[in-house]
Design an enzyme around this catalytic site. Structure first.
Site, PDB file in Angstrom:
ATOM      1  N   ARG A  79      -0.760   9.211   9.948  1.00 47.91           N
ATOM      2  CA  ARG A  79       0.002   9.788   8.834  1.00 47.91           C
ATOM      3  C   ARG A  79       1.480   9.631   9.140  1.00 47.91           C
ATOM      4  O   ARG A  79       1.840   9.035  10.162  1.00 47.91           O
ATOM      5  CB  ARG A  79      -0.369  11.253   8.633  1.00 47.91           C
ATOM      6  CG  ARG A  79      -0.012  12.165   9.804  1.00 47.91           C
ATOM      7  CD  ARG A  79      -0.399  13.591   9.447  1.00 47.91           C
ATOM      8  NE  ARG A  79      -0.201  14.544  10.513  1.00 47.91           N
ATOM      9  CZ  ARG A  79       0.889  15.297  10.660  1.00 47.91           C
ATOM     10  NH1 ARG A  79       1.929  15.145   9.852  1.00 47.91           N
ATOM     11  NH2 ARG A  79       0.970  16.178  11.636  1.00 47.91           N
ATOM     12  N   GLU A 126     -11.720  -8.145  -4.056  1.00 49.68           N
ATOM     13  CA  GLU A 126     -10.510  -7.308  -4.150  1.00 49.68           C
ATOM     14  C   GLU A 126      -9.396  -8.039  -4.889  1.00 49.68           C
ATOM     15  O   GLU A 126      -8.687  -7.454  -5.712  1.00 49.68           O
ATOM     16  CB  GLU A 126      -9.995  -6.954  -2.751  1.00 49.68           C
ATOM     17  CG  GLU A 126     -10.869  -5.988  -1.989  1.00 49.68           C
ATOM     18  CD  GLU A 126     -10.279  -5.612  -0.631  1.00 49.68           C
ATOM     19  OE1 GLU A 126     -10.750  -4.645  -0.055  1.00 49.68           O
ATOM     20  OE2 GLU A 126      -9.344  -6.290  -0.145  1.00 49.68           O
ATOM     21  N   GLY A 165      -7.072  13.296   0.795  1.00 53.48           N
ATOM     22  CA  GLY A 165      -8.221  13.017   1.660  1.00 53.48           C
ATOM     23  C   GLY A 165      -8.272  11.550   2.066  1.00 53.48           C
ATOM     24  O   GLY A 165      -7.442  10.740   1.656  1.00 53.48           O
ATOM     25  N   SER A 168      -2.731  -9.825   1.654  1.00 57.70           N
ATOM     26  CA  SER A 168      -3.404 -10.747   0.736  1.00 57.70           C
ATOM     27  C   SER A 168      -3.580 -10.136  -0.662  1.00 57.70           C
ATOM     28  O   SER A 168      -3.569 -10.862  -1.661  1.00 57.70           O
ATOM     29  CB  SER A 168      -4.747 -11.201   1.304  1.00 57.70           C
ATOM     30  OG  SER A 168      -5.675 -10.147   1.329  1.00 57.70           O
ATOM     31  N   MET A 181      -2.248   2.029   6.078  1.00 55.03           N
ATOM     32  CA  MET A 181      -3.210   2.633   7.007  1.00 55.03           C
ATOM     33  C   MET A 181      -2.948   4.111   7.317  1.00 55.03           C
ATOM     34  O   MET A 181      -3.520   4.648   8.254  1.00 55.03           O
ATOM     35  CB  MET A 181      -3.238   1.836   8.319  1.00 55.03           C
ATOM     36  CG  MET A 181      -3.681   0.387   8.153  1.00 55.03           C
ATOM     37  SD  MET A 181      -5.299   0.222   7.381  1.00 55.03           S
ATOM     38  CE  MET A 181      -6.333   0.645   8.781  1.00 55.03           C
ATOM     39  N   ARG A 182      -2.095   4.760   6.544  1.00 56.93           N
ATOM     40  CA  ARG A 182      -1.803   6.167   6.849  1.00 56.93           C
ATOM     41  C   ARG A 182      -2.142   7.059   5.663  1.00 56.93           C
ATOM     42  O   ARG A 182      -1.919   6.675   4.517  1.00 56.93           O
ATOM     43  CB  ARG A 182      -0.326   6.340   7.205  1.00 56.93           C
ATOM     44  CG  ARG A 182       0.069   5.609   8.482  1.00 56.93           C
ATOM     45  CD  ARG A 182       1.565   5.666   8.651  1.00 56.93           C
ATOM     46  NE  ARG A 182       2.015   4.797   9.716  1.00 56.93           N
ATOM     47  CZ  ARG A 182       2.199   5.177  10.975  1.00 56.93           C
ATOM     48  NH1 ARG A 182       1.973   6.417  11.319  1.00 56.93           N
ATOM     49  NH2 ARG A 182       2.607   4.314  11.889  1.00 56.93           N
ATOM     50  N   ASP A 219      -9.835   8.313   1.420  1.00 55.24           N
ATOM     51  CA  ASP A 219     -10.616   7.532   0.451  1.00 55.24           C
ATOM     52  C   ASP A 219     -11.466   8.425  -0.461  1.00 55.24           C
ATOM     53  O   ASP A 219     -12.604   8.079  -0.805  1.00 55.24           O
ATOM     54  CB  ASP A 219     -11.520   6.516   1.192  1.00 55.24           C
ATOM     55  CG  ASP A 219     -10.727   5.623   2.130  1.00 55.24           C
ATOM     56  OD1 ASP A 219      -9.626   5.186   1.745  1.00 55.24           O
ATOM     57  OD2 ASP A 219     -11.183   5.378   3.251  1.00 55.24           O
ATOM     58  N   ASP A 266      -5.518  10.772  -3.133  1.00 54.28           N
ATOM     59  CA  ASP A 266      -5.246  12.203  -2.960  1.00 54.28           C
ATOM     60  C   ASP A 266      -5.049  12.458  -1.461  1.00 54.28           C
ATOM     61  O   ASP A 266      -4.910  11.511  -0.684  1.00 54.28           O
ATOM     62  CB  ASP A 266      -6.368  13.057  -3.583  1.00 54.28           C
ATOM     63  CG  ASP A 266      -7.716  12.815  -2.926  1.00 54.28           C
ATOM     64  OD1 ASP A 266      -7.752  12.197  -1.842  1.00 54.28           O
ATOM     65  OD2 ASP A 266      -8.734  13.260  -3.486  1.00 54.28           O
ATOM     66  N   HIS A 274     -10.128  -0.065  -1.524  1.00 53.12           N
ATOM     67  CA  HIS A 274     -10.927   0.191  -0.326  1.00 53.12           C
ATOM     68  C   HIS A 274     -12.127  -0.759  -0.310  1.00 53.12           C
ATOM     69  O   HIS A 274     -12.774  -0.954  -1.345  1.00 53.12           O
ATOM     70  CB  HIS A 274     -11.401   1.652  -0.325  1.00 53.12           C
ATOM     71  CG  HIS A 274     -12.218   1.983   0.878  1.00 53.12           C
ATOM     72  ND1 HIS A 274     -11.651   2.251   2.104  1.00 53.12           N
ATOM     73  CD2 HIS A 274     -13.568   2.053   1.065  1.00 53.12           C
ATOM     74  CE1 HIS A 274     -12.613   2.483   2.982  1.00 53.12           C
ATOM     75  NE2 HIS A 274     -13.777   2.375   2.392  1.00 53.12           N
TER      76      HIS A 274
HETATM   77  C1  GRF Z   1      -8.080  -4.594   2.219  1.00 47.10           C
HETATM   78  O1  GRF Z   1      -9.307  -5.085   2.651  1.00 47.10           O
HETATM   79  C2  GRF Z   1      -8.221  -3.223   1.625  1.00 47.10           C
HETATM   80  O2  GRF Z   1      -9.473  -2.978   1.115  1.00 47.10           O
HETATM   81  C3  GRF Z   1      -7.943  -2.308   2.788  1.00 47.10           C
HETATM   82  O3  GRF Z   1      -7.006  -2.977   3.562  1.00 47.10           O
HETATM   83  C4  GRF Z   1      -7.129  -4.389   3.396  1.00 47.10           C
HETATM   84  C5  GRF Z   1      -5.775  -4.954   3.139  1.00 47.10           C
HETATM   85  O4  GRF Z   1      -5.771  -6.331   3.177  1.00 47.10           O
HETATM   86  N1  GRF Z   1      -7.493  -1.012   2.301  1.00 47.10           N
HETATM   87  P1  GRF Z   1      -4.473  -7.140   2.786  1.00 47.10           P
HETATM   88  O5  GRF Z   1      -3.345  -6.679   3.700  1.00 47.10           O
HETATM   89  O6  GRF Z   1      -4.169  -6.906   1.347  1.00 47.10           O
HETATM   90  O7  GRF Z   1      -4.857  -8.555   3.077  1.00 47.10           O
END
Ligand code: GRF
Length: 195
Positions: free
Chosen positions: A67, A178, A147, A15, A94-95, A149, A145, A113
């Site tokens: 990762r 976002e 770490g 999204s 997600m990695r 977030d 970086d 985030h």
């Molecule tokens: C978002 O909420 C973002 O904050 C997190 O992952 C989600 C991704 O959502 N890192 P989308 O795939 O952009 O809908």
């Protein structure tokens, strides 16, 4: 000023990528997506890119969940460099990232985030915010970086936690924020305001 070339990396529904594409379409963002990469086959990000004829890359990682193996990450870094991308935009990726990629794009990898970092790093930050009972949460765009977030904050947007909020209603409100914040920050890079 030349149009900023971006690559987008994500594992989810896409999204935020869609919000960026909408701003490009409406002329608010002078940006060209040159590559969309995902570690999830058929993910929203790849489908959105396919529909628009944007190059895609499926990143296959079998060994780790949080990762990439070093060789897989090195190949992705090469692909990103070859795409001509000037900014790597993580949107639901997600990695954790490490040297090969971080070194290829110094201060040019950003993430969004769903909390006001440094509060609530990690997974399902909106649930963490609900459990902590805070009155305000939000979203953060930051440099990436090594770490989780932890990179330097670029911009934040506040979102109230309302009485009766469930995880779903709060997450939806944060995502709305976002979708405004991420294109706005990408626009600052496009105008070369962030060096
Ligand atoms: C978002 O909420 C973002 O904050 C997190 O992952 C989600 C991704 O959502 N890192 P989308 O795939 O952009 O809908």
């Amino acid at each position: 000023m030349p149009v900023l070339k971006i690559a987008v990396l994500g594992s989810g529904k896409g999204s935020n990528f869609r919000a960026i594409l909408d701003c490009i379409r409406s002329g608010q963002l002078r940006v060209r997506p040159v590559l969309a990469a995902s570690d999830v086959q058929g993910s929203g990000i790849l489908r959105l890119a396919d529909d628009l004829g944007i190059d895609t890359e499926f990143v296959e990682e079998k060994k780790f969940r949080t990762r990439l193996s070093e060789d897989v990450e090195a190949r992705l870094a090469e692909r990103l460099v070859a795409s001509g991308a000037e900014l790597v935009v993580l949107a639901g990726w997600m990695r954790m990232l490490r040297e090969p990629l971080l070194a290829a794009f110094p201060r040019r990898i950003i993430n969004i985030h769903p909390s006001l970092l440094p509060a609530f790093p990690g997974l399902e930050a909106w649930k963490q915010a609900l459990a902590a009972g805070v009155a305000q949460t939000g979203c953060t765009v930051h440099f990436v970086d090594g770490g989780m977030d932890t990179g330097e904050v670029i911009a934040q947007s506040e979102v109230p936690v309302l009485p009766g909020d469930s995880a779903e209603t709060l997450h939806a409100r944060i995502q709305e924020a976002e979708h405004a914040l991420y294109p706005e920050v990408v626009g600052r890079f496009a105008r070369r305001e962030i060096l």
